[in-house]
Write a protein that holds these residues in place. Structure first.
Motif, short mmCIF file in Angstrom:
data_model
loop_
_atom_site.label_atom_id
_atom_site.label_comp_id
_atom_site.label_asym_id
_atom_site.label_seq_id
_atom_site.Cartn_x
_atom_site.Cartn_y
_atom_site.Cartn_z
N LEU A 208 0.82 -1.20 0.00
CA LEU A 208 0.00 0.00 0.00
C LEU A 208 0.86 1.26 0.00
N LEU A 209 1.97 1.22 0.73
CA LEU A 209 2.87 2.37 0.74
C LEU A 209 3.48 2.60 -0.64
N LYS A 210 3.80 1.51 -1.33
CA LYS A 210 4.32 1.64 -2.69
C LYS A 210 3.26 2.25 -3.61
N VAL A 211 2.03 1.78 -3.50
CA VAL A 211 0.93 2.34 -4.29
C VAL A 211 0.77 3.83 -4.00
N ALA A 212 0.79 4.18 -2.72
CA ALA A 212 0.59 5.57 -2.32
C ALA A 212 1.67 6.48 -2.90
N HIS A 213 2.92 6.08 -2.77
CA HIS A 213 4.01 6.92 -3.26
C HIS A 213 4.05 6.96 -4.79
N ASP A 214 3.64 5.88 -5.43
CA ASP A 214 3.56 5.88 -6.89
C ASP A 214 2.50 6.88 -7.37
N ARG A 215 1.37 6.93 -6.67
CA ARG A 215 0.32 7.88 -7.05
C ARG A 215 0.79 9.32 -6.88
N ILE A 216 1.48 9.58 -5.79
CA ILE A 216 1.99 10.94 -5.55
C ILE A 216 3.01 11.31 -6.62
N LYS A 217 3.90 10.39 -6.94
CA LYS A 217 4.94 10.65 -7.93
C LYS A 217 4.35 10.84 -9.32
N SER A 218 3.34 10.04 -9.64
CA SER A 218 2.74 10.11 -10.98
C SER A 218 1.87 11.34 -11.17
N ASN A 219 1.31 11.84 -10.07
CA ASN A 219 0.40 12.98 -10.19
C ASN A 219 0.63 13.94 -9.03
N PRO A 220 1.77 14.63 -9.00
CA PRO A 220 2.10 15.50 -7.85
C PRO A 220 1.15 16.68 -7.70
N GLY A 221 0.49 17.06 -8.79
CA GLY A 221 -0.46 18.16 -8.68
C GLY A 221 -1.77 17.76 -8.03
N ARG A 222 -2.00 16.47 -7.92
CA ARG A 222 -3.26 15.98 -7.35
C ARG A 222 -3.17 15.74 -5.85
N TYR A 223 -1.97 15.39 -5.38
CA TYR A 223 -1.81 14.99 -3.99
C TYR A 223 -0.81 15.86 -3.24
N VAL A 224 -1.03 16.02 -1.93
CA VAL A 224 0.01 16.57 -1.08
C VAL A 224 1.05 15.46 -0.89
N ASP A 225 2.30 15.84 -0.73
CA ASP A 225 3.39 14.85 -0.64
C ASP A 225 3.51 14.33 0.80
N TRP A 238 -4.06 1.93 8.84
CA TRP A 238 -4.89 2.74 7.97
C TRP A 238 -4.08 3.96 7.57
N MET A 239 -4.01 4.21 6.27
CA MET A 239 -3.22 5.32 5.75
C MET A 239 -4.04 6.11 4.73
N TYR A 240 -3.64 7.37 4.51
CA TYR A 240 -4.45 8.27 3.70
C TYR A 240 -3.62 9.04 2.68
N LEU A 241 -4.24 9.28 1.53
CA LEU A 241 -3.76 10.23 0.53
C LEU A 241 -4.78 11.34 0.42
N SER A 242 -4.30 12.56 0.14
CA SER A 242 -5.21 13.70 0.08
C SER A 242 -4.69 14.77 -0.87
N ALA A 243 -5.62 15.55 -1.40
CA ALA A 243 -5.26 16.74 -2.18
C ALA A 243 -5.15 17.97 -1.30
N VAL A 244 -5.61 17.84 -0.07
CA VAL A 244 -5.68 18.96 0.89
C VAL A 244 -4.78 18.62 2.08
N PRO A 245 -4.03 19.59 2.60
CA PRO A 245 -3.23 19.32 3.80
C PRO A 245 -4.06 18.68 4.91
N PHE A 246 -3.51 17.68 5.53
CA PHE A 246 -4.29 16.88 6.48
C PHE A 246 -4.75 17.69 7.69
N GLU A 247 -3.98 18.71 8.08
CA GLU A 247 -4.40 19.50 9.23
C GLU A 247 -5.69 20.27 8.96
N LYS A 248 -6.04 20.45 7.69
CA LYS A 248 -7.30 21.11 7.33
C LYS A 248 -8.48 20.15 7.28
#
Length: 307
Positions: A208-225, A238-248
């Protein structure tokens, strides 16, 4: 002369420091996290807030029917927390992002037990009612629970809930990660199985971590790093990807160090040897006696001077 609360804690501090400094060094803390547990990756850019995960969780775990049906989306107008009747909930956030139609873009966030790699709740449970299973699940055994609720205090995500309305057989309630379905029936967790947009991906944590980092790398404009849960409090299942900073989005900002690392180190420092408690309380008694003897001498000196 009486002993007030401030003096008592002063004596405890002095004696405790002496014990910690006088003994041999405690054994170094070691993580008990499984090497490669199962986990779930939630892609918040895909979640549509349909609440199907809530419905599946309710059905799989035989939970009480909600006050408002799962088709009633007005519940998203207020922030909710998992409780004794709901193991998972969806909340809606708006961060100010605007789509091509000048409409606010909502972000929907699924909340449940994070199933930490080194769970604070497991460390705090004095009855071993909570355990970390090899597959990554933080498992609850109601037959061992004594209702102390230390797990509720310890959890950095404020997840465990208690059946206060049940005075006879109350339980601590939280997401089970569908342990029986996953472990015995080789099925997906109910929420992951039902998700219509595949916002929830279930598998081995390393994959899952590999999937997550691949998505971020492939589409950096879509996700926060940032993969939330990769390192927070030692990592979570349980882990999360987001387009918005998590603190928000209501996520707690937490240290990378596992919570039990500090608490268990202190425990081991004091109780690594059977005589440590005896020395500790012996020192407390000695300090208190010396203080009382000094006070008595001062008081007698005042009386002698007055005569």
């Amino acid at each position: 002369m009486g002993l007030n609360r401030r003096d008592f804690f002063k004596y405890v501090t002095v004696a405790g420091a002496a014990v910690a400094g006088s003994g041999q060094s405690a054994q170094a803390w070691q993580s008990r996290a499984p090497s490669d547990p199962v986990g779930s990756l939630v892609d918040l850019t895909r979640c549509i807030g349909c609440r199907k995960c809530e419905e599946a969780c309710n059905r799989v775990n035989d939970l009480p029917a909600p006050d408002q049906s799962f088709e009633d989306y007005t519940v998203l107008n207020r922030k909710r927390r998992p409780d004794e009747r709901a193991y998972t909930v969806i909340n809606r956030y708006t961060s100010g992002m605007i789509d091509e139609r000048d409409q606010l873009v909502p972000t929907f966030v699924k909340l449940q037990c994070m199933h930490c790699q080194d769970p604070a709740c497991v460390s705090a449970c004095i009855a071993a009612a909570l355990t970390k299973k090899e597959n990554g699940t933080v498992h609850y055994d109601v037959t061992k629970c004594i209702g102390c609720r230390y797990c509720m205090v310890a959890c950095p995500f404020e997840i465990p809930a208690y059946e206060y309305h049940n005075p006879i057989t109350p339980k601590v309630m939280k997401c089970t990660f569908c342990y029986e379905r996953v472990q015995s029936q080789n099925k997906l967790p109910g929420c992951a199985e039902i998700c219509p947009v595949e916002a929830i991906t279930f598998g081995r944590r390393s994959d899952l971590l590999k999937v997550a980092h691949d998505r971020i790398k492939s589409n950096p404009g879509r996700y926060v790093d940032h993969v939330y849960g990769e390192r927070e409090v030692g990592g979570t299942s349980w882990m999360y990807l987001s387009a918005v900073p998590f603190e928000k989005l209501g996520f707690n900002t937490l240290p990378e160090q596992p919570i039990p690392r500090l608490s268990e180190t202190i425990q081991h420092s004091l109780f690594s040897y059977m005589w440590s408690p005896i020395v500790l309380f012996g020192m407390i008694g000695g300090v208190m006696w010396a203080s009382k003897d000094k006070s008595d001498r001062v008081e007698n000196g005042k009386k002698g001077g007055a005569s």
